[in-house]
Motif scaffolding. Structure first.
Motif, PDB file in Angstrom:
ATOM      1  N   ILE A  45       0.363  -0.840  -0.234  1.00  0.00           N
ATOM      2  CA  ILE A  45       0.114   0.212   0.031  1.00  0.00           C
ATOM      3  C   ILE A  45       0.775   0.932   0.076  1.00  0.00           C
ATOM      4  O   ILE A  45       0.953   1.846  -0.671  1.00  0.00           O
ATOM      5  CB  ILE A  45      -1.013   0.118   1.275  1.00  0.00           C
ATOM      6  N   LEU A  46       1.625   1.156   0.818  1.00  0.00           N
ATOM      7  CA  LEU A  46       3.178   2.462   0.610  1.00  0.00           C
ATOM      8  C   LEU A  46       3.426   2.386  -0.163  1.00  0.00           C
ATOM      9  O   LEU A  46       3.659   3.768  -0.931  1.00  0.00           O
ATOM     10  CB  LEU A  46       3.588   2.185   1.833  1.00  0.00           C
ATOM     11  N   PHE A  47       3.975   1.415  -1.208  1.00  0.00           N
ATOM     12  CA  PHE A  47       4.468   1.861  -1.867  1.00  0.00           C
ATOM     13  C   PHE A  47       4.260   2.116  -3.432  1.00  0.00           C
ATOM     14  O   PHE A  47       4.051   2.876  -4.288  1.00  0.00           O
ATOM     15  CB  PHE A  47       4.819   0.602  -2.975  1.00  0.00           C
ATOM     16  N   LEU A  48       2.494   1.860  -3.736  1.00  0.00           N
ATOM     17  CA  LEU A  48       1.143   2.212  -4.447  1.00  0.00           C
ATOM     18  C   LEU A  48       0.801   3.696  -4.503  1.00  0.00           C
ATOM     19  O   LEU A  48       1.292   4.281  -5.179  1.00  0.00           O
ATOM     20  CB  LEU A  48      -0.585   1.240  -4.326  1.00  0.00           C
ATOM     21  N   LEU A  49       1.255   4.078  -2.931  1.00  0.00           N
ATOM     22  CA  LEU A  49       0.799   5.626  -2.475  1.00  0.00           C
ATOM     23  C   LEU A  49       1.965   6.458  -3.175  1.00  0.00           C
ATOM     24  O   LEU A  49       1.639   7.575  -3.701  1.00  0.00           O
ATOM     25  CB  LEU A  49       0.256   5.629  -1.002  1.00  0.00           C
ATOM     26  N   THR A  50       2.911   5.516  -2.824  1.00  0.00           N
ATOM     27  CA  THR A  50       4.277   6.583  -3.449  1.00  0.00           C
ATOM     28  C   THR A  50       4.031   6.637  -5.108  1.00  0.00           C
ATOM     29  O   THR A  50       4.728   8.193  -5.571  1.00  0.00           O
ATOM     30  CB  THR A  50       5.456   5.019  -3.295  1.00  0.00           C
ATOM     31  N   ILE A  51       3.985   6.011  -5.558  1.00  0.00           N
ATOM     32  CA  ILE A  51       3.453   5.914  -7.216  1.00  0.00           C
ATOM     33  C   ILE A  51       2.965   6.849  -7.373  1.00  0.00           C
ATOM     34  O   ILE A  51       3.062   7.222  -8.566  1.00  0.00           O
ATOM     35  CB  ILE A  51       3.452   3.883  -7.932  1.00  0.00           C
ATOM     36  N   LEU A  52       1.625   6.648  -7.030  1.00  0.00           N
ATOM     37  CA  LEU A  52       0.376   8.009  -7.254  1.00  0.00           C
ATOM     38  C   LEU A  52       1.276   9.172  -7.339  1.00  0.00           C
ATOM     39  O   LEU A  52       0.813   9.982  -7.674  1.00  0.00           O
ATOM     40  CB  LEU A  52      -0.725   7.417  -6.802  1.00  0.00           C
ATOM     41  N   SER A  53       1.982   9.609  -6.423  1.00  0.00           N
ATOM     42  CA  SER A  53       2.520  10.328  -5.738  1.00  0.00           C
ATOM     43  C   SER A  53       3.510  10.975  -6.437  1.00  0.00           C
ATOM     44  O   SER A  53       3.363  12.489  -6.733  1.00  0.00           O
ATOM     45  CB  SER A  53       2.422  10.648  -4.225  1.00  0.00           C
ATOM     46  N   LEU A  54       3.976   9.851  -7.531  1.00  0.00           N
ATOM     47  CA  LEU A  54       5.079  10.692  -8.742  1.00  0.00           C
ATOM     48  C   LEU A  54       4.638  10.013  -9.929  1.00  0.00           C
ATOM     49  O   LEU A  54       5.462  10.419 -10.525  1.00  0.00           O
ATOM     50  CB  LEU A  54       6.697   9.878  -8.127  1.00  0.00           C
ATOM     51  N   ALA A  55       2.943  10.030  -9.946  1.00  0.00           N
ATOM     52  CA  ALA A  55       2.245  10.020 -10.444  1.00  0.00           C
ATOM     53  C   ALA A  55       3.136  11.142 -12.347  1.00  0.00           C
ATOM     54  O   ALA A  55       3.664  10.451 -13.053  1.00  0.00           O
ATOM     55  CB  ALA A  55       1.514   9.440 -11.495  1.00  0.00           C
ATOM     56  N   PRO A  56       2.749  12.097 -11.500  1.00  0.00           N
ATOM     57  CA  PRO A  56       2.824  13.721 -13.055  1.00  0.00           C
ATOM     58  C   PRO A  56       4.398  13.851 -13.106  1.00  0.00           C
ATOM     59  O   PRO A  56       4.682  13.220 -14.801  1.00  0.00           O
ATOM     60  CB  PRO A  56       2.775  14.990 -11.954  1.00  0.00           C
ATOM     61  N   ALA A  57       5.069  13.413 -12.159  1.00  0.00           N
ATOM     62  CA  ALA A  57       7.168  12.934 -12.526  1.00  0.00           C
ATOM     63  C   ALA A  57       7.278  12.311 -13.164  1.00  0.00           C
ATOM     64  O   ALA A  57       7.796  12.375 -14.542  1.00  0.00           O
ATOM     65  CB  ALA A  57       7.436  13.139 -11.338  1.00  0.00           C
ATOM     66  N   ILE A  58       6.437  11.045 -13.022  1.00  0.00           N
ATOM     67  CA  ILE A  58       6.608   9.912 -13.876  1.00  0.00           C
ATOM     68  C   ILE A  58       6.330   9.610 -15.567  1.00  0.00           C
ATOM     69  O   ILE A  58       7.355   9.407 -16.474  1.00  0.00           O
ATOM     70  CB  ILE A  58       6.161   8.326 -13.279  1.00  0.00           C
ATOM     71  N   MET A  59       5.019  10.645 -16.231  1.00  0.00           N
ATOM     72  CA  MET A  59       4.348  11.286 -16.724  1.00  0.00           C
ATOM     73  C   MET A  59       4.726  12.205 -17.358  1.00  0.00           C
ATOM     74  O   MET A  59       5.663  11.867 -18.890  1.00  0.00           O
ATOM     75  CB  MET A  59       3.135  11.488 -16.910  1.00  0.00           C
ATOM     76  N   LEU A  60       6.246  12.879 -16.874  1.00  0.00           N
ATOM     77  CA  LEU A  60       6.880  13.608 -17.653  1.00  0.00           C
ATOM     78  C   LEU A  60       8.396  13.377 -18.109  1.00  0.00           C
ATOM     79  O   LEU A  60       8.928  14.038 -18.979  1.00  0.00           O
ATOM     80  CB  LEU A  60       7.280  15.118 -16.616  1.00  0.00           C
ATOM     81  N   THR A  61       8.776  12.000 -17.836  1.00  0.00           N
ATOM     82  CA  THR A  61       9.659  11.844 -17.804  1.00  0.00           C
ATOM     83  C   THR A  61      10.206  10.169 -18.735  1.00  0.00           C
ATOM     84  O   THR A  61      10.665  10.047 -19.500  1.00  0.00           O
ATOM     85  CB  THR A  61      10.712  11.519 -16.636  1.00  0.00           C
ATOM     86  N   THR A  66       7.420  14.710 -22.946  1.00  0.00           N
ATOM     87  CA  THR A  66       8.535  15.244 -23.150  1.00  0.00           C
ATOM     88  C   THR A  66       8.171  15.753 -24.665  1.00  0.00           C
ATOM     89  O   THR A  66       9.263  16.880 -24.525  1.00  0.00           O
ATOM     90  CB  THR A  66       9.708  14.813 -22.534  1.00  0.00           C
ATOM     91  N   ARG A  67       8.947  14.850 -25.585  1.00  0.00           N
ATOM     92  CA  ARG A  67       9.351  15.258 -26.655  1.00  0.00           C
ATOM     93  C   ARG A  67       8.246  16.035 -27.511  1.00  0.00           C
ATOM     94  O   ARG A  67       8.285  17.102 -28.505  1.00  0.00           O
ATOM     95  CB  ARG A  67       9.543  14.208 -27.288  1.00  0.00           C
ATOM     96  N   ILE A  68       6.889  15.517 -27.169  1.00  0.00           N
ATOM     97  CA  ILE A  68       5.378  16.266 -27.517  1.00  0.00           C
ATOM     98  C   ILE A  68       5.226  17.684 -27.219  1.00  0.00           C
ATOM     99  O   ILE A  68       5.465  18.791 -28.011  1.00  0.00           O
ATOM    100  CB  ILE A  68       4.604  15.365 -26.965  1.00  0.00           C
ATOM    101  N   ILE A  69       6.139  17.698 -25.781  1.00  0.00           N
ATOM    102  CA  ILE A  69       5.935  19.306 -25.288  1.00  0.00           C
ATOM    103  C   ILE A  69       7.101  20.699 -26.219  1.00  0.00           C
ATOM    104  O   ILE A  69       6.769  21.983 -26.101  1.00  0.00           O
ATOM    105  CB  ILE A  69       5.103  19.357 -23.459  1.00  0.00           C
ATOM    106  N   ILE A  70       8.438  20.129 -25.841  1.00  0.00           N
ATOM    107  CA  ILE A  70       8.974  20.297 -26.505  1.00  0.00           C
ATOM    108  C   ILE A  70       8.842  21.125 -28.067  1.00  0.00           C
ATOM    109  O   ILE A  70       9.150  21.924 -28.740  1.00  0.00           O
ATOM    110  CB  ILE A  70      10.024  19.612 -26.382  1.00  0.00           C
TER     111      ILE A  70
END
Length: 246
Positions: A45-61, A66-70
Motif C-alpha cells: 500500500i505504501l509503495f502504491l501511494l508513492t507511485i500515485l504521488s510520483l505519477a506526474p513526474a513519471i509521466m513527464l520523464t 517530454t518530446r511532444i511538449i518541447i
C-alpha cells in the motif's frame, strides 16, 4: 403569537434532545500485529501511494510527453503568436497524444502484471518486474547508447553486458536526455522555414526604407497562412506519433 409558539417549542426540543442516543467513540492502544503477511500488505500500500504521488513526474520523464511538449513550444515560438495556443491547451493535447502513443505499453502492463496480480496469480514482486518490462523496452527503443554511457561514467558503475543489467532509474535518466535532444532537433527543423520568412520580410522592409515597422508584425500573418495551408497541426501531430512508431 408566532413568537410565543417558538418560546414554547424551544424547551420541548431541549427536553427531547435528552432522550436521543449520542454515539460515543473510544480509542485504545495495543500491540500491533507483526505477521509477515500484514507487513507485506502495508508495504504494498505504501509503495502504491508513492507511485500515485510520483505519477506526474513519471509521466513527464518516462513517456512521450517530454518530446511532444518541447516541439509544441518550438512551434509556438516560431509562429510568434506569444501565448497562442495557451499553454494549458498545448499541455492537454500533449497528454492526450501521450495516452495514444503509450497505449500499447499500458495494455501490456495491464495484461501481464496488473490483472494477474489482482487475480492473485502472481506476487507483488513478480508483478512489479513484469510491469517494468514493457516500459523498459519502450525507453530502450528511444534511448541513445551515448546518453546511457554518460550516466554510467558519472556514477562510475560497471558497464552492463546486457539490457537486463541496466537499472530502471539509470535508463530513465538517459531516456530523458535522449528525448530532450530529439525534441530540440525536431524543433530546429520546424523553426527554419519560419525563420526564412522572417528574414525575407525583414529584407523587404529594409529595402523599402520601413525600418521603424517591426518585421515580426508583418511576417506573422504570412507564417500563420503557411501553417494553415499545410494543415500544420495535423501534419505535426502525425509526424510526432510516427516518430515513436519507427
Amino acid at each position: 403569537m408566532t413568537l410565543s409558539a417558538l418560546l414554547l417549542l424551544v424547551p420541548a426540543a431541549a427536553f427531547a434532545a435528552r432522550d436521543l442516543a449520542v454515539p460515543s467513540l473510544s480509542l485504545a492502544l495495543g500491540a500491533g500485529q507483526s505477521e509477515p503477511e500484514n507487513v507485506s500488505v502495508l508495504l504494498e500500500i505504501l509503495f502504491l501511494l508513492t507511485i500515485l504521488s510520483l505519477a506526474p513526474a513519471i509521466m513527464l520523464t518516462v513517456t512521450s510527453f517530454t518530446r511532444i511538449i518541447i516541439v509544441f513550444s518550438f512551434v509556438r515560438q516560431a509562429l510568434g503568436t506569444q501565448q497562442l495556443p495557451p499553454s494549458q491547451v498545448l499541455a492537454s493535447l500533449a497528454i492526450f497524444m501521450t495516452f495514444v502513443i503509450m497505449r500499447p505499453v499500458g495494455v501490456a502492463i495491464n495484461d501481464n502484471a496488473l490483472q494477474p496480480y489482482l487475480s492473485e496469480e502472481i506476487g507483488f514482486t513478480e508483478a512489479l518486474d513484469k510491469a517494468q518490462q514493457p516500459l523498459r523496452e519502450f525507453m530502450f527503443k528511444h534511448t541513445r547508447e551515448k546518453d546511457l554511457s554518460l550516466f554510467y561514467s558519472i556514477s562510475k558503475m560497471e558497464r552492463p553486458k546486457t539490457k537486463e543489467e541496466v537499472p530502471t532509474i539509470m535508463l530513465a535518466a538517459a531516456y530523458v536526455i535522449s528525448e530532450l535532444k530529439t525534441g530540440f532537433t525536431i524543433g530546429f527543423l520546424i523553426y527554419v522555414p519560419f525563420l526564412i520568412i522572417d528574414m525575407v520580410v525583414s529584407s523587404i522592409l529594409l529595402a523599402m526604407g520601413m525600418m521603424m515597422l517591426p518585421p515580426m508584425m508583418v511576417s506573422m500573418p504570412f507564417k500563420l497562412l503557411l501553417f494553415v495551408l499545410v494543415d500544420g497541426w495535423s501534419l505535426l501531430t502525425g509526424s510526432l506519433v510516427n516518430s515513436f512508431l519507427l
